[in-house]
Every structure is written in C-alpha cells, then in structure tokens.
Scaffold this motif. Structure first.
Motif, PDB file in Angstrom:
ATOM      1  N   MET A   1      11.055 -69.935 -24.014  1.00 56.04           N
ATOM      2  CA  MET A   1      10.102 -68.896 -24.322  1.00 56.04           C
ATOM      3  C   MET A   1      10.587 -67.575 -23.722  1.00 56.04           C
ATOM      4  N   LYS A   2      10.641 -66.548 -24.526  1.00 51.44           N
ATOM      5  CA  LYS A   2      11.140 -65.258 -24.107  1.00 51.44           C
ATOM      6  C   LYS A   2      10.061 -64.504 -23.324  1.00 51.44           C
ATOM      7  N   LYS A   3      10.456 -63.995 -22.159  1.00 52.96           N
ATOM      8  CA  LYS A   3       9.528 -63.210 -21.353  1.00 52.96           C
ATOM      9  C   LYS A   3       9.510 -61.786 -21.907  1.00 52.96           C
ATOM     10  N   PRO A   4       8.355 -61.184 -21.979  1.00 56.94           N
ATOM     11  CA  PRO A   4       8.321 -59.796 -22.442  1.00 56.94           C
ATOM     12  C   PRO A   4       8.986 -58.877 -21.427  1.00 56.94           C
ATOM     13  N   ALA A   5       9.454 -57.733 -21.910  1.00 57.52           N
ATOM     14  CA  ALA A   5      10.118 -56.774 -21.027  1.00 57.52           C
ATOM     15  C   ALA A   5       9.188 -56.347 -19.897  1.00 57.52           C
ATOM     16  N   SER A   6       7.892 -56.336 -20.172  1.00 57.03           N
ATOM     17  CA  SER A   6       6.948 -55.930 -19.135  1.00 57.03           C
ATOM     18  C   SER A   6       6.974 -56.906 -17.952  1.00 57.03           C
ATOM     19  N   SER A   7       7.277 -58.174 -18.220  1.00 64.16           N
ATOM     20  CA  SER A   7       7.381 -59.154 -17.147  1.00 64.16           C
ATOM     21  C   SER A   7       8.569 -58.831 -16.245  1.00 64.16           C
TER      22      SER A   7
ATOM     23  N   LEU B   1      19.530 -55.523  -8.096  1.00 66.63           N
ATOM     24  CA  LEU B   1      18.384 -55.660  -8.990  1.00 66.63           C
ATOM     25  C   LEU B   1      18.788 -56.374 -10.279  1.00 66.63           C
ATOM     26  N   ARG B   2      19.967 -56.047 -10.809  1.00 69.12           N
ATOM     27  CA  ARG B   2      20.476 -56.703 -12.020  1.00 69.12           C
ATOM     28  C   ARG B   2      20.611 -58.207 -11.793  1.00 69.12           C
ATOM     29  N   ARG B   3      21.200 -58.576 -10.659  1.00 64.22           N
ATOM     30  CA  ARG B   3      21.405 -59.990 -10.346  1.00 64.22           C
ATOM     31  C   ARG B   3      20.065 -60.727 -10.243  1.00 64.22           C
ATOM     32  N   LYS B   4      19.109 -60.131  -9.560  1.00 62.78           N
ATOM     33  CA  LYS B   4      17.817 -60.787  -9.378  1.00 62.78           C
ATOM     34  C   LYS B   4      17.030 -60.876 -10.685  1.00 62.78           C
ATOM     35  N   LEU B   5      17.093 -59.834 -11.493  1.00 62.16           N
ATOM     36  CA  LEU B   5      16.386 -59.869 -12.776  1.00 62.16           C
ATOM     37  C   LEU B   5      17.056 -60.834 -13.745  1.00 62.16           C
ATOM     38  N   ALA B   6      18.374 -60.863 -13.736  1.00 67.34           N
ATOM     39  CA  ALA B   6      19.103 -61.767 -14.639  1.00 67.34           C
ATOM     40  C   ALA B   6      18.766 -63.222 -14.326  1.00 67.34           C
ATOM     41  N   ALA B   7      18.525 -63.528 -13.065  1.00 65.46           N
ATOM     42  CA  ALA B   7      18.170 -64.895 -12.677  1.00 65.46           C
ATOM     43  C   ALA B   7      16.806 -65.292 -13.233  1.00 65.46           C
ATOM     44  N   ARG B   8      15.950 -64.308 -13.474  1.00 64.22           N
ATOM     45  CA  ARG B   8      14.603 -64.586 -13.975  1.00 64.22           C
ATOM     46  C   ARG B   8      14.469 -64.379 -15.485  1.00 64.22           C
TER      47      ARG B   8
ATOM     48  N   ASP C   1      16.599 -61.237 -23.214  1.00 65.00           N
ATOM     49  CA  ASP C   1      15.906 -60.199 -22.453  1.00 65.00           C
ATOM     50  C   ASP C   1      16.894 -59.079 -22.153  1.00 65.00           C
ATOM     51  N   ASP C   2      16.413 -57.869 -22.211  1.00 68.15           N
ATOM     52  CA  ASP C   2      17.287 -56.721 -21.994  1.00 68.15           C
ATOM     53  C   ASP C   2      17.146 -56.199 -20.565  1.00 68.15           C
ATOM     54  N   VAL C   3      17.876 -56.820 -19.662  1.00 72.15           N
ATOM     55  CA  VAL C   3      17.840 -56.454 -18.250  1.00 72.15           C
ATOM     56  C   VAL C   3      18.325 -55.020 -18.069  1.00 72.15           C
ATOM     57  N   GLU C   4      19.373 -54.638 -18.788  1.00 73.88           N
ATOM     58  CA  GLU C   4      19.927 -53.284 -18.650  1.00 73.88           C
ATOM     59  C   GLU C   4      18.914 -52.222 -19.041  1.00 73.88           C
ATOM     60  N   ALA C   5      18.104 -52.498 -20.049  1.00 74.42           N
ATOM     61  CA  ALA C   5      17.079 -51.538 -20.460  1.00 74.42           C
ATOM     62  C   ALA C   5      16.045 -51.345 -19.352  1.00 74.42           C
ATOM     63  N   VAL C   6      15.671 -52.432 -18.709  1.00 76.68           N
ATOM     64  CA  VAL C   6      14.717 -52.345 -17.595  1.00 76.68           C
ATOM     65  C   VAL C   6      15.341 -51.556 -16.447  1.00 76.68           C
ATOM     66  N   LEU C   7      16.614 -51.833 -16.143  1.00 75.46           N
ATOM     67  CA  LEU C   7      17.303 -51.111 -15.080  1.00 75.46           C
ATOM     68  C   LEU C   7      17.417 -49.617 -15.400  1.00 75.46           C
ATOM     69  N   ASP C   8      17.748 -49.314 -16.653  1.00 75.21           N
ATOM     70  CA  ASP C   8      17.834 -47.913 -17.075  1.00 75.21           C
ATOM     71  C   ASP C   8      16.494 -47.209 -16.887  1.00 75.21           C
ATOM     72  N   ARG C   9      15.427 -47.878 -17.272  1.00 75.46           N
ATOM     73  CA  ARG C   9      14.084 -47.300 -17.153  1.00 75.46           C
ATOM     74  C   ARG C   9      13.722 -47.075 -15.679  1.00 75.46           C
TER      75      ARG C   9
END
Length: 154
Positions: free
Chosen positions: A1-7, A26-33, A38-46
C-alpha cells in the motif's frame, strides 16, 4: 500500500522537530519508511524550499554540539559522512569555533587526564586519545611537548 506524500511529509516534520538533520540523513530515514513509488526527493525539496531543512543550519548545530569534545578534523569528517559539503563544513567550523584548536584540545585533555604525561608510554596514550578526538599530530606535539609551561597558563 502506497503511503501518501503527506505521510512522508509528516514523518519529515517529526524528525526535524527533534533536531536538525542533513538532507542525506533525512533522505535515508524517509527512504526506510517509504513505499516503492513514493517521491522522497520531492518531500526533501519541499522541506528545503520552505526552510525547514537546511544543511548549513545542520552543520552549524552539529559543530556547536561537538566542538567541546572533538577536534576540527574529526568534526569535518563526520559532517562529510552526513552529506555536508566541504564548503558548508568549513563555513560552519569558521563561524562556530570561536576558541582556537589549542584551547579546545587543552580543555579536552584536562577533562581526561589533568596531569602531564610521566613517561613515553603515558605520552603516547595521551596523544592517541587526543588524536582519536580529531586533533592534529602537530597540535598534540605542541600541547604535550612542554607540559610544565603549557598547562600553567590554562
């Protein structure tokens, strides 16, 4: 199940609320979750765009927290391990470290040993300790070379 970007965003906010993180951490920790897609880079950019995450702020915070115990070389290496550029590390070290390296080394030495080395074996032990803390060999020699005069002033 895909987590929304807001998660992922809320996870990033929660992590940044506890302490500063470098982008790489932050990238490493988000990628683990994150789930696949999921677009981790987009969250990091934001996070970077809004000023919530900053490698420069992380570097300054990291240097401030470590300066009392470690030498510049070790702090610089640890910042590099966390994805901070050499330029940002140098800037943070220059801005935060108001005490010179010798003063900080003397302080670290006093906390651990408190008295000059009594023989060559003790000198080597003290030098290894200071070296493991990231102080340069030249600085260690200067600090331990003439203990009577060096430690009377400090």
């Amino acid at each position: 199940m895909k987590k929304p970007a807001s998660s992922l965003t809320s996870t990033a906010l929660r992590l940044l609320a506890t302490r500063e993180h470098s982008r790489q951490e932050l990238r490493r920790k988000l990628a683990a979750r994150a789930d696949e897609g999921d677009d981790v880079e987009a969250v990091l950019d934001r996070m970077a765009e809004t000023g919530l995450q900053s490698d420069a702020r992380f570097a300054e915070s990291y240097v401030r927290s470590r300066a009392g115990r470690l030498g510049s070389a070790r702090i610089r290496r640890e910042l590099g391990d966390r994805g901070v550029t050499e330029e940002l590390a140098s800037t943070a070290l220059g801005e935060v470290l108001v005490e010179d390296e010798l003063t900080r080394a003397r302080s670290v030495w006093k906390k651990k040993f408190g008295q000059p080395p009594v023989d060559a074996k003790d000198w080597a032990r003290q030098a290894r300790f200071l070296q493991s803390r990231g102080f340069s060999a030249e600085l260690i020699r200067k600090l331990l070379k003439d203990p009577v005069h060096e430690f009377v002033e400090g």
